[in-house]
Design an enzyme around this catalytic site. Structure first.
Site, PDB file in Angstrom:
ATOM      1  N   TRP A 134       0.848  -1.191   0.000  1.00  0.00           N
ATOM      2  CA  TRP A 134       0.000   0.000   0.000  1.00  0.00           C
ATOM      3  C   TRP A 134       0.888   1.246   0.000  1.00  0.00           C
ATOM      4  CZ3 TRP A 134      -1.943   2.653   4.870  1.00  0.00           C
ATOM      5  CH2 TRP A 134      -2.870   3.661   4.564  1.00  0.00           C
ATOM      6  N   ASP A 216      -1.799  -5.800   8.886  1.00  0.00           N
ATOM      7  CA  ASP A 216      -2.681  -4.726   8.451  1.00  0.00           C
ATOM      8  C   ASP A 216      -3.882  -5.381   7.782  1.00  0.00           C
ATOM      9  OD1 ASP A 216      -3.928  -2.480   7.481  1.00  0.00           O
ATOM     10  OD2 ASP A 216      -2.288  -1.839   6.181  1.00  0.00           O
ATOM     11  N   LYS A 252     -13.810   0.200   4.860  1.00  0.00           N
ATOM     12  CA  LYS A 252     -14.337  -0.562   3.731  1.00  0.00           C
ATOM     13  C   LYS A 252     -15.484  -1.467   4.142  1.00  0.00           C
ATOM     14  CE  LYS A 252     -10.601   0.860   1.420  1.00  0.00           C
ATOM     15  NZ  LYS A 252      -9.666   1.889   1.937  1.00  0.00           N
TER      16      LYS A 252
END
Length: 410
Positions: A134, A216, A252
């Site tokens: 990311w 993560d 999300k």
């Protein structure tokens, strides 16, 4: 006129937001936005989950609610629900009092608090991220005080799979006193996760090297539609006695993007260290945001602790994940129908919000300029931006780009 601010260098724009702005500024009626990692409906609209609307209405109707400060470490009922979600309610770490939660500002804030804690309190200065990872990971750890932020191999561009041999070899070579950042599920940007057998092999190296593990997980439930399946790797590592920090985001999987709701789950082997850990984490948070937001935390807590609402949430995440899987299938089918050069199986093998298409920066530039299909230069697309009205257009555009801007990796 002179200024105390003279000489500030203009930084490069943040790519994902820059490309999103280019999309917004475009007047082309056929433009397609595959940049931002946010869910969109078939009608290309943001979606507030029905169960989130219900929770908001209940909170608004509750006169006992107020706007007082939360504790520095957050809304404890939310933290407990978040820990239970990621570890599983019957996890031994919870039953034995070895797992705690700290409310943070979504995934980014969770990672930053973790980085500062590891760097300032435990004196870790070296971290390893997957290559690629990311776009914000490296910056977070650099700004969090880490002097060395390196990478371990992850992606095999030729086969479009996880380079498990390279990954394991690189972790074997990691120096002592290092942090390794792992994506819990729906790897960003590749969308390709290790198999369970591969996760077990990774865990063995982590244990052998005594690496500080930071998971993560920003897509639990959103990736497969099953929160338990998406947490498998984390729960396996815990079952193997691995101490860890887990950065959770509810942006999300609850659609709470701007509420900035996250949780930092910390699993230890010795509960006696938790008092000191919490006291030091309080000081880190005090110097950052001081106090977390309440609204989103109460929404997540209400949904996760009410059986009927939790089932409604399960239904919603299945709706989102199913639509994404359908779009993957349609994109691949159209590319194969067009006989677009290369193998496109990876589009449906990948999971979650993103697909690492394998397109080159030159092909991406061609797509943006000629077809107004906006995506990131590394070829990552947000599958949520596809729908039945534009998926064929995108496939035809990709076909055009691949045939006119050749690449050895397609």
């Amino acid at each position: 006129m002179t200024s105390l601010f003279t000489g500030i260098e203009v930084a490069a724009p943040i790519e994902v937001f820059h490309m999103n702005k280019l999309y917004l500024d475009s007047t082309d009626p056929n433009k397609v936005n595959l940049t931002i990692g946010a869910y969109r409906t078939e009608e290309a609209k943001p979606w507030v989950l029905p169960v989130v609307r219900e929770a908001e209405k209940k909170l608004a109707a509750d006169d006992s609610q107020n706007h007082e400060y939360l504790p520095v470490l957050g809304f404890e009922p939310f933290c407990k629900a978040a820990v239970s979600l990621v570890l599983g309610a019957d996890n031994a770490a919870i039953k034995e009092g070895r797992a705690i939660g700290v409310q943070c500002l979504s995934g980014t804030g969770s990672l930053r608090a973790a980085a500062e804690f590891l760097g300032r309190v435990l004196n870790y200065k070296t971290a390893y991220m997957s290559k690629p990872t990311w776009g914000n990971h490296n910056l977070i750890f650099q700004n969090g005080g880490f002097t060395t932020v390196s990478a371990y191999r992850y992606w095999d561009a030729a086969s479009r799979t996880v380079d498990i041999d390279g990954l394991l070899a690189d972790l074997e070579a990691v120096p002592l006193k290092s942090v390794v950042v792992l994506h819990g599920c729906a790897h960003n940007p590749t969308g390709m996760d290790p198999t369970q057998a591969q996760w077990k092999a990774i865990c063995e190296v982590v244990k052998k090297k005594q690496l500080m593990t930071l998971f993560d997980i920003a897509y639990q439930g959103f990736a497969s539609g099953d929160p338990d399946q998406d947490a498998w790797a984390i729960r396996y590592f815990v079952s193997q006695g691995v101490e860890m920090i887990i950065a959770q985001s509810f942006a999300k999987n609850f659609g709470l993007y701007n509420e900035r709701i996250g949780n930092l789950t910390i699993v230890v082997n010795d509960p006696s260290v938790l008092a000191g850990l919490q006291s030091q984490m309080s000081l880190i948070i005090r110097a950052n945001w001081s106090n977390p937001p309440s609204h989103g935390a109460k929404i997540v807590h209400m949904v996760l602790t009410d059986p009927t609402m939790k089932q409604d949430w399960f239904d919603a995440i299945k709706t989102m994940s199913s639509r994404i899987k359908d779009m993957r299938a349609k994109l691949r089918a159209k590319l194969e129908e067009l006989k677009t050069p290369g193998n496109w199986e990876h589009v449906t093998k990948q999971i979650g919000m993103f697909s690492y298409t394998g397109l080159t920066p030159e092909q991406v530039d061609y797509l943006v300029k000629k077809h107004k299909v906006f995506l990131l230069k590394d070829g990552r697309i947000s599958v949520c931006g596809l729908n039945s009205k534009n998926v064929d257009y995108v496939a035809i555009a990709i076909d055009d780009a691949v045939k006119n801007v050749p690449s050895s990796h397609i």
